[in-house]
Design a protein around this motif. Structure first.
Motif, mmCIF file in Angstrom:
data_model
loop_
_atom_site.group_PDB
_atom_site.id
_atom_site.type_symbol
_atom_site.label_atom_id
_atom_site.label_comp_id
_atom_site.label_asym_id
_atom_site.label_seq_id
_atom_site.Cartn_x
_atom_site.Cartn_y
_atom_site.Cartn_z
ATOM 1 N N THR A 70 -4.015 8.465 4.105
ATOM 2 C CA THR A 70 -4.947 7.390 4.456
ATOM 3 C C THR A 70 -4.427 6.636 5.684
ATOM 4 O O THR A 70 -3.238 6.336 5.783
ATOM 5 N N TYR A 71 -5.334 6.363 6.584
ATOM 6 C CA TYR A 71 -4.989 5.842 7.911
ATOM 7 C C TYR A 71 -6.019 4.761 8.229
ATOM 8 O O TYR A 71 -7.213 5.027 8.308
ATOM 9 N N LEU A 72 -5.563 3.543 8.394
ATOM 10 C CA LEU A 72 -6.464 2.418 8.677
ATOM 11 C C LEU A 72 -6.461 2.066 10.155
ATOM 12 O O LEU A 72 -5.401 1.819 10.738
ATOM 13 N N VAL A 73 -7.648 2.024 10.737
ATOM 14 C CA VAL A 73 -7.813 1.589 12.126
ATOM 15 C C VAL A 73 -8.317 0.145 12.074
ATOM 16 O O VAL A 73 -9.347 -0.130 11.453
ATOM 17 N N THR A 74 -7.584 -0.772 12.724
ATOM 18 C CA THR A 74 -7.924 -2.190 12.571
ATOM 19 C C THR A 74 -9.092 -2.629 13.457
ATOM 20 O O THR A 74 -9.236 -2.178 14.592
ATOM 21 N N ASP A 75 -9.887 -3.518 12.915
ATOM 22 C CA ASP A 75 -11.007 -4.119 13.646
ATOM 23 C C ASP A 75 -11.401 -5.422 12.964
ATOM 24 O O ASP A 75 -12.167 -5.425 12.009
ATOM 25 N N ALA A 76 -10.849 -6.509 13.491
ATOM 26 C CA ALA A 76 -11.058 -7.815 12.860
ATOM 27 C C ALA A 76 -12.534 -8.189 12.785
ATOM 28 O O ALA A 76 -12.940 -8.953 11.904
ATOM 29 N N SER A 77 -13.346 -7.624 13.676
ATOM 30 C CA SER A 77 -14.762 -8.009 13.696
ATOM 31 C C SER A 77 -15.509 -7.529 12.446
ATOM 32 O O SER A 77 -16.616 -7.975 12.166
ATOM 33 N N LEU A 78 -14.898 -6.623 11.684
ATOM 34 C CA LEU A 78 -15.539 -6.111 10.461
ATOM 35 C C LEU A 78 -14.889 -6.642 9.187
ATOM 36 O O LEU A 78 -15.208 -6.187 8.091
ATOM 37 N N SER A 79 -13.984 -7.589 9.328
ATOM 38 C CA SER A 79 -13.162 -7.983 8.175
ATOM 39 C C SER A 79 -13.721 -9.135 7.358
ATOM 40 O O SER A 79 -13.037 -9.664 6.487
ATOM 41 N N GLU A 80 -14.945 -9.521 7.651
ATOM 42 C CA GLU A 80 -15.601 -10.598 6.895
ATOM 43 C C GLU A 80 -14.737 -11.857 6.836
ATOM 44 O O GLU A 80 -14.558 -12.463 5.773
ATOM 45 N N GLY A 81 -14.204 -12.226 7.958
ATOM 46 C CA GLY A 81 -13.494 -13.500 8.059
ATOM 47 C C GLY A 81 -12.017 -13.452 7.712
ATOM 48 O O GLY A 81 -11.290 -14.418 7.938
ATOM 49 N N ARG A 82 -11.564 -12.330 7.155
ATOM 50 C CA ARG A 82 -10.135 -12.229 6.858
ATOM 51 C C ARG A 82 -9.387 -11.780 8.106
ATOM 52 O O ARG A 82 -9.947 -11.129 8.981
ATOM 53 N N THR A 83 -8.109 -12.130 8.206
ATOM 54 C CA THR A 83 -7.350 -11.720 9.385
ATOM 55 C C THR A 83 -6.946 -10.257 9.246
ATOM 56 O O THR A 83 -6.889 -9.710 8.135
ATOM 57 N N THR A 84 -6.644 -9.657 10.390
ATOM 58 C CA THR A 84 -6.175 -8.264 10.375
ATOM 59 C C THR A 84 -4.880 -8.164 9.582
ATOM 60 O O THR A 84 -4.647 -7.181 8.870
ATOM 61 N N VAL A 133 -4.317 -5.606 6.543
ATOM 62 C CA VAL A 133 -3.235 -4.614 6.593
ATOM 63 C C VAL A 133 -2.287 -4.797 5.408
ATOM 64 O O VAL A 133 -1.848 -3.813 4.797
ATOM 65 N N ARG A 134 -2.010 -6.038 5.069
ATOM 66 C CA ARG A 134 -1.139 -6.303 3.919
ATOM 67 C C ARG A 134 -1.756 -5.691 2.649
ATOM 68 O O ARG A 134 -1.074 -5.045 1.860
ATOM 69 N N ALA A 135 -3.062 -5.871 2.507
ATOM 70 C CA ALA A 135 -3.764 -5.319 1.337
ATOM 71 C C ALA A 135 -3.754 -3.794 1.367
ATOM 72 O O ALA A 135 -3.533 -3.134 0.339
ATOM 73 N N ALA A 136 -3.965 -3.232 2.548
ATOM 74 C CA ALA A 136 -3.969 -1.772 2.666
ATOM 75 C C ALA A 136 -2.596 -1.210 2.302
ATOM 76 O O ALA A 136 -2.491 -0.157 1.656
ATOM 77 N N ILE A 137 -1.571 -1.902 2.703
ATOM 78 C CA ILE A 137 -0.215 -1.472 2.342
ATOM 79 C C ILE A 137 -0.043 -1.534 0.827
ATOM 80 O O ILE A 137 0.484 -0.602 0.207
ATOM 81 N N ASP A 138 -0.524 -2.597 0.226
ATOM 82 C CA ASP A 138 -0.475 -2.705 -1.244
ATOM 83 C C ASP A 138 -1.211 -1.542 -1.893
ATOM 84 O O ASP A 138 -0.833 -1.058 -2.952
ATOM 85 N N GLY A 139 -2.293 -1.101 -1.247
ATOM 86 C CA GLY A 139 -3.096 -0.011 -1.800
ATOM 87 C C GLY A 139 -2.548 1.365 -1.484
ATOM 88 O O GLY A 139 -3.116 2.369 -1.918
ATOM 89 N N ALA A 180 -13.907 -3.796 5.491
ATOM 90 C CA ALA A 180 -15.057 -4.566 5.024
ATOM 91 C C ALA A 180 -15.130 -4.626 3.501
ATOM 92 O O ALA A 180 -16.034 -5.244 2.944
ATOM 93 N N ALA A 181 -14.187 -3.994 2.822
ATOM 94 C CA ALA A 181 -14.228 -3.960 1.347
ATOM 95 C C ALA A 181 -13.934 -5.331 0.745
ATOM 96 O O ALA A 181 -13.151 -6.106 1.300
ATOM 97 N N THR A 182 -14.564 -5.618 -0.372
ATOM 98 C CA THR A 182 -14.289 -6.854 -1.099
ATOM 99 C C THR A 182 -12.822 -6.885 -1.503
ATOM 100 O O THR A 182 -12.153 -7.905 -1.399
ATOM 101 N N ASP A 183 -12.329 -5.744 -1.928
ATOM 102 C CA ASP A 183 -10.915 -5.622 -2.324
ATOM 103 C C ASP A 183 -10.288 -4.483 -1.504
ATOM 104 O O ASP A 183 -10.304 -3.322 -1.929
ATOM 105 N N PRO A 184 -9.746 -4.815 -0.342
ATOM 106 C CA PRO A 184 -9.221 -3.764 0.546
ATOM 107 C C PRO A 184 -8.081 -2.944 -0.072
ATOM 108 O O PRO A 184 -7.943 -1.759 0.232
ATOM 109 N N ALA A 185 -7.296 -3.545 -0.942
ATOM 110 C CA ALA A 185 -6.203 -2.801 -1.585
ATOM 111 C C ALA A 185 -6.785 -1.741 -2.524
ATOM 112 O O ALA A 185 -6.370 -0.575 -2.512
ATOM 113 N N ALA A 186 -7.774 -2.144 -3.315
ATOM 114 C CA ALA A 186 -8.419 -1.206 -4.235
ATOM 115 C C ALA A 186 -9.152 -0.113 -3.458
ATOM 116 O O ALA A 186 -9.134 1.067 -3.858
ATOM 117 N N ALA A 187 -9.777 -0.500 -2.342
ATOM 118 C CA ALA A 187 -10.490 0.492 -1.532
ATOM 119 C C ALA A 187 -9.523 1.527 -0.965
ATOM 120 O O ALA A 187 -9.824 2.721 -0.909
#
Lengths: 216, 216
Positions: free
Chosen positions: A8-22, A26-32, A193-200
Motif C-alpha cells: 500500500t502506497y499513499l500519495v498525499t493531497d491535502a485538498s482531499l483530506s476533509e480539513g485534516r492535515t497531511t 499520514v500518521r493514520a496511514a502508518i497506523d493502518g 478522504a476516508a472517515t477513518d484513514p487508518a482503517a481504510a
C-alpha cells in the motif's frame, strides 16, 4: 529499501483530506500499515513541501515507512527522502537517476507499454501504472475510463521492475490489479478522504494480501 | 563567476515575448550584451524547463554569460547551470546552498532589510531586491507601488553581497537603482517584450554604465 514489498502506497493531497492535515492522514496511514508515502501536494510552493517533507521524514523514518517525493529531486535530497517519483512531464528518469545517490529509489508514472519499457531502460526502480480505474469514480464500472488491470498485466509481462497500480483503486477493486501482477496499489482519496484513514489503509492492505494469496 | 560584474540580468518569461521563443529573446539579449540569464518560465512543467535549460546552457556557455535557474536546484544541476535563484516561498537559501557545489551561485529575492540580512547569513551570493518600481507599470510615477531605489540603498548599506534591483526597471529609470548601490538591474518585460530585444538590452546596459560613472 524494498520496493517489491510495497503493498500500500499513499500519495498525499491535502485538498482531499476533509480539513485534516497531511501529517494527520499520514500518521493514520502508518497506523493502518502503509508501506510507502509519496509527498505530492501539487500546487503548493516548494517551501511548504520542504517543511512538510521534513516532518514526514521524521514520522516515516520512525515507522520504517519509505518516503518518496513527487517531481522534485531537490526537495527529496533536502529532506533525505528515500527517492523521487516523476511523471512524463517532469525531469526525465535518467536525469533524476544522475542527481540521486545510487541507493535512492526512482519511480515513474507510465500508462503505456512504450513508456514503461523506456522508464525501465532509463533506470527506474519501479513504475506507477495507471490510471487503472479512472480518477473521478470509485467503482469498477468506471474501468472504461482507465487502462484497467489488463494494462498492468501487459506491462508486468514486459518489464522486470515492480509495478504499482494507481488511479481509482479502492479496497473493493484492488484485487484484480494485484492479480494482474502489481506489487501493490497506490491511492490518494481511498485513504485521504476516508472517515477513518487508518482503517481504510488496513482494508486496502488486506485486499492486497488476499489477492496475493489467490495469486500464489 | 563574477556576480559583482552583472550589470544586466534577464529573467525569462515566454508569456511576455509577443510570440517569440525564449531562445530567440535570449539570443538577442546576448547580442545586446546581457551578463546573466535566469531561467524562470513560471507555470511550465519541469520537462519543458529542463529541455529549454539545456539549450540556454549551450547558448550562454558559448557567450560567457551566466545562467541561473529559478526555484529548482535539480533542474540547475541537471543542465549544469551556474546557480539557483530562490524567493521567499521556495527552498530556504541554506538548503539550496547545501545541495549545490561550493562554487555555484545562490541568489535570493528580498524586499526587506530583515530578509536581506537573513539571506546573506544563510549563504546567498547575491540579492534580488524589489519590486523596485512596481511590476504593472513602466514609469517612475509608479514608484509608490514598489520599494523604490531607497530600499536598495538601505540594503546595500547593511549587507556585503551584490544587490540587483528588479521590478519595473527600464533604461529610463535604471539610473537611480544603480546610484543607490545596485550592481545591476534585472528585467523581464523591458527586454522580453521589446520590439528589438538586443537594442533594449544595450540601452539598459548603457543606462547602468552611465549611472556607474556618475556613482564613481
Amino acid at each position: 529499501m524494498t520496493v517489491s514489498n510495497w503493498h500500500t502506497y499513499l500519495v498525499t493531497d491535502a485538498s482531499l483530506s476533509e480539513g485534516r492535515t497531511t501529517l494527520e492522514i499520514v500518521r493514520a496511514a502508518i497506523d493502518g500499515g502503509v508501506d510507502a508515502i509519496q509527498l505530492r501536494e501539487k500546487g503548493t510552493d516548494a517551501r511548504f513541501r520542504y517543511e512538510l517533507g521534513r516532518e514526514l521524514r521524521e514520522l516515516t523514518a520512525e515507522a520504517g515507512v519509505d518516503l518518496i517525493v513527487n517531481d522534485r529531486v531537490d526537495i527529496a535530497r533536502a529532506i533525505d527522502a528515500d527517492g523521487v517519483h516523476v511523471g512524463q512531464s517532469d525531469l526525465p528518469v535518467a536525469a533524476v537517476r544522475d542527481l540521486l545517490d545510487p541507493d535512492a529509489v526512482v519511480g515513474c508514472s507510465t500508462s503505456t507499454l512504450g513508456e514503461a519499457r523506456q522508464a525501465e531502460a532509463d533506470g527506474a526502480d519501479y513504475l506507477g501504472v495507471g490510471t487503472i480505474y479512472g480518477t473521478t469514480s470509485k467503482d469498477v464500472a468506471a474501468e472504461k475510463d482507465g487502462v484497467g488491470p489488463e494494462r498492468v498485466a501487459d506491462i508486468v509481462a514486459s518489464v522486470s521492475i515492480p509495478v504499482v497500480g494507481i488511479g481509482g483503486i479502492t479496497a473493493a477493486n484492488a484485487g484484480p490489479v494485484v492479480e494482474a501482477g502489481a506489487t501493490g496499489v497506490a491511492v490518494i482519496s481511498e485513504i485521504t478522504a476516508a472517515t477513518d484513514p487508518a482503517a481504510a489503509t488496513a482494508a486496502l492492505a488486506e485486499a492486497v494480501e488476499t489477492a496475493k494469496t489467490v495469486e500464489d
